[in-house]
Design a protein around this motif. Structure first.
Motif, PDB file in Angstrom:
ATOM      1  N   GLN A 196       0.520  -1.406   0.027  1.00  0.00           N
ATOM      2  CA  GLN A 196      -0.402   0.202  -0.047  1.00  0.00           C
ATOM      3  C   GLN A 196       0.857   1.139  -0.179  1.00  0.00           C
ATOM      4  N   MET A 197       1.753   1.096   0.305  1.00  0.00           N
ATOM      5  CA  MET A 197       2.856   2.280   1.385  1.00  0.00           C
ATOM      6  C   MET A 197       3.538   2.701  -0.745  1.00  0.00           C
ATOM      7  N   PHE A 198       3.652   1.904  -1.346  1.00  0.00           N
ATOM      8  CA  PHE A 198       4.222   1.714  -2.088  1.00  0.00           C
ATOM      9  C   PHE A 198       3.832   1.243  -3.745  1.00  0.00           C
ATOM     10  N   ASP A 199       1.989   1.925  -3.334  1.00  0.00           N
ATOM     11  CA  ASP A 199       1.499   1.655  -4.548  1.00  0.00           C
ATOM     12  C   ASP A 199       1.948   3.067  -5.264  1.00  0.00           C
ATOM     13  N   GLY A 200       1.653   2.621  -6.798  1.00  0.00           N
ATOM     14  CA  GLY A 200       1.520   3.620  -8.063  1.00  0.00           C
ATOM     15  C   GLY A 200       3.652   3.614  -8.015  1.00  0.00           C
ATOM     16  N   VAL A 201       4.278   3.104  -6.964  1.00  0.00           N
ATOM     17  CA  VAL A 201       5.697   2.980  -7.882  1.00  0.00           C
ATOM     18  C   VAL A 201       6.099   1.894  -8.709  1.00  0.00           C
ATOM     19  N   ASP A 202       7.023   1.835  -9.165  1.00  0.00           N
ATOM     20  CA  ASP A 202       6.852   0.562  -9.974  1.00  0.00           C
ATOM     21  C   ASP A 202       8.099   0.535 -10.038  1.00  0.00           C
ATOM     22  N   GLU A 203       8.963  -1.193 -10.167  1.00  0.00           N
ATOM     23  CA  GLU A 203       9.608  -1.825  -9.690  1.00  0.00           C
ATOM     24  C   GLU A 203      11.574  -0.637 -10.070  1.00  0.00           C
ATOM     25  N   ALA A 204      11.784  -0.606 -11.097  1.00  0.00           N
ATOM     26  CA  ALA A 204      13.258   0.502 -11.351  1.00  0.00           C
ATOM     27  C   ALA A 204      12.548   1.797 -10.428  1.00  0.00           C
ATOM     28  N   GLU A 205      12.048   2.520  -9.901  1.00  0.00           N
ATOM     29  CA  GLU A 205      11.670   3.268  -9.209  1.00  0.00           C
ATOM     30  C   GLU A 205      12.070   2.641  -7.780  1.00  0.00           C
ATOM     31  N   TYR A 206      10.974   2.233  -7.659  1.00  0.00           N
ATOM     32  CA  TYR A 206      11.603   1.101  -6.084  1.00  0.00           C
ATOM     33  C   TYR A 206      13.272   0.948  -6.014  1.00  0.00           C
ATOM     34  N   ARG A 207      13.773   0.184  -6.428  1.00  0.00           N
ATOM     35  CA  ARG A 207      14.574  -0.290  -6.795  1.00  0.00           C
ATOM     36  C   ARG A 207      15.565   1.319  -7.067  1.00  0.00           C
ATOM     37  N   THR A 208      15.323   2.191  -7.556  1.00  0.00           N
ATOM     38  CA  THR A 208      16.514   3.371  -7.607  1.00  0.00           C
ATOM     39  C   THR A 208      16.606   4.427  -6.187  1.00  0.00           C
ATOM     40  N   PHE A 209      14.972   4.189  -5.360  1.00  0.00           N
ATOM     41  CA  PHE A 209      14.384   4.492  -4.210  1.00  0.00           C
ATOM     42  C   PHE A 209      15.777   3.373  -3.387  1.00  0.00           C
ATOM     43  N   ILE A 210      16.014   1.913  -3.059  1.00  0.00           N
ATOM     44  CA  ILE A 210      16.260   1.879  -2.222  1.00  0.00           C
ATOM     45  C   ILE A 210      18.040   1.901  -2.016  1.00  0.00           C
ATOM     46  N   SER A 211      18.318   1.980  -3.615  1.00  0.00           N
ATOM     47  CA  SER A 211      19.676   2.184  -3.539  1.00  0.00           C
ATOM     48  C   SER A 211      20.221   3.692  -2.841  1.00  0.00           C
ATOM     49  N   THR A 212      19.731   4.541  -3.218  1.00  0.00           N
ATOM     50  CA  THR A 212      19.433   5.729  -2.432  1.00  0.00           C
ATOM     51  C   THR A 212      19.863   5.668  -1.386  1.00  0.00           C
ATOM     52  N   LEU A 213      19.071   5.080  -0.459  1.00  0.00           N
ATOM     53  CA  LEU A 213      18.869   4.659   0.633  1.00  0.00           C
ATOM     54  C   LEU A 213      20.191   4.003   1.315  1.00  0.00           C
ATOM     55  N   HIS A 214      20.526   3.323   0.641  1.00  0.00           N
ATOM     56  CA  HIS A 214      21.604   2.548   0.884  1.00  0.00           C
ATOM     57  C   HIS A 214      22.482   3.852   0.716  1.00  0.00           C
ATOM     58  N   LYS A 215      22.890   4.554   0.091  1.00  0.00           N
ATOM     59  CA  LYS A 215      23.544   6.017  -0.100  1.00  0.00           C
ATOM     60  C   LYS A 215      23.806   6.735   0.974  1.00  0.00           C
ATOM     61  N   VAL A 216      23.473   7.097   0.771  1.00  0.00           N
ATOM     62  CA  VAL A 216      22.485   8.025   2.572  1.00  0.00           C
ATOM     63  C   VAL A 216      23.034   6.745   4.133  1.00  0.00           C
ATOM     64  N   LEU A 217      22.912   5.776   4.330  1.00  0.00           N
ATOM     65  CA  LEU A 217      23.357   4.960   5.062  1.00  0.00           C
ATOM     66  C   LEU A 217      24.613   4.935   4.835  1.00  0.00           C
ATOM     67  N   GLN A 218      25.153   4.966   4.490  1.00  0.00           N
ATOM     68  CA  GLN A 218      26.916   5.283   4.190  1.00  0.00           C
ATOM     69  C   GLN A 218      26.949   6.465   4.907  1.00  0.00           C
ATOM     70  N   ASN A 219      26.628   7.443   3.903  1.00  0.00           N
ATOM     71  CA  ASN A 219      27.047   8.789   5.017  1.00  0.00           C
ATOM     72  C   ASN A 219      26.473   9.122   5.854  1.00  0.00           C
ATOM     73  N   ILE A 220      26.053   8.054   6.475  1.00  0.00           N
ATOM     74  CA  ILE A 220      25.404   8.158   8.067  1.00  0.00           C
ATOM     75  C   ILE A 220      26.863   7.532   8.743  1.00  0.00           C
ATOM     76  N   ARG A 221      26.793   6.285   7.949  1.00  0.00           N
ATOM     77  CA  ARG A 221      28.275   5.725   8.974  1.00  0.00           C
ATOM     78  C   ARG A 221      29.714   6.148   8.900  1.00  0.00           C
ATOM     79  N   LYS A 222      29.732   6.468   7.679  1.00  0.00           N
ATOM     80  CA  LYS A 222      30.991   7.372   7.026  1.00  0.00           C
ATOM     81  C   LYS A 222      31.229   8.989   7.981  1.00  0.00           C
ATOM     82  N   HIS A 223      30.053   9.931   7.488  1.00  0.00           N
ATOM     83  CA  HIS A 223      30.640  10.593   8.671  1.00  0.00           C
ATOM     84  C   HIS A 223      29.409  11.199  10.381  1.00  0.00           C
ATOM     85  N   GLU A 224      29.127   9.446  10.880  1.00  0.00           N
ATOM     86  CA  GLU A 224      28.786   9.141  12.326  1.00  0.00           C
ATOM     87  C   GLU A 224      28.185  10.456  12.617  1.00  0.00           C
TER      88      GLU A 224
END
Length: 168
Positions: A139-167
């Motif tokens: 329901q939360m991702f209604d209207g979001v296609d698989e490619a958009e979802y994968r891009t979103f997840i990739s972006t979240l991983h980059k943000v998590l890496q930045n959080i870890r890198k910069h503490e």
């Protein structure tokens, strides 16, 4: 949605004298941390409502979810992966152990460390909750296609890496 701020939100210039955009210029609906907080607050509220019928809390559900894909973890590791304060995790584990959903065992090489693992009863309890979780997720991702979802997840991983890198 109309762009609120036409300048660069992600200012890369490290010049301390460069003007930072104000919150008012960016707007809350274009400030990612605010939107992430709103998303997670709504997700948690919706999930909590659904979990009541299973005698489950979000902390219990997160713990069982993490343990359902891990062989065993320490309390500290569980706190990180389940995004729960360690004191809350300790109380959650007490309750889950009383319900027969988890097992805590001391490590042979260090008796001070307890490994936590899910029991068959805990796995069955999580499997009952999973369809509800997955339906809310869809329901939360209604209207979001698989490619958009994968891009979103990739972006979240980059943000998590930045959080870890910069503490952060």
């Amino acid at each position: 949605m109309e762009e609120r701020f036409s300048g660069t939100v992600l200012r890369r210039n490290r010049d301390e004298n460069a003007k930072r955009p104000t919150m008012g210029e960016i707007g809350l609906n274009h400030f990612a941390p605010y939107l992430m907080n709103r998303l997670m607050a709504r997700w948690n509220a919706n999930l909590l409502e659904e979990l009541r019928e299973y005698d489950m809390t979000t902390a219990k559900m997160r713990t069982l979810a993490v343990l359902s894909v891990s062989s065993s973890l320490t309390i500290n590791e569980l706190s990180v992966f389940a995004v729960t304060e360690q004191s809350t995790m300790s109380r959650t584990l007490d309750s889950l152990e009383q319900q027969g959903y988890i097992r805590r065992q001391p490590r042979a090489e260090d008796m001070r460390i307890r490994d936590v693992s899910i029991t068959e009863e805990g796995r069955a309890a999580f499997e009952k909750v999973w369809p509800t979780m997955y339906d809310l997720f869809l329901q939360m991702f209604d209207g979001v296609d698989e490619a958009e979802y994968r891009t979103f997840i990739s972006t979240l991983h980059k943000v998590l890496q930045n959080i870890r890198k910069h503490e952060i």
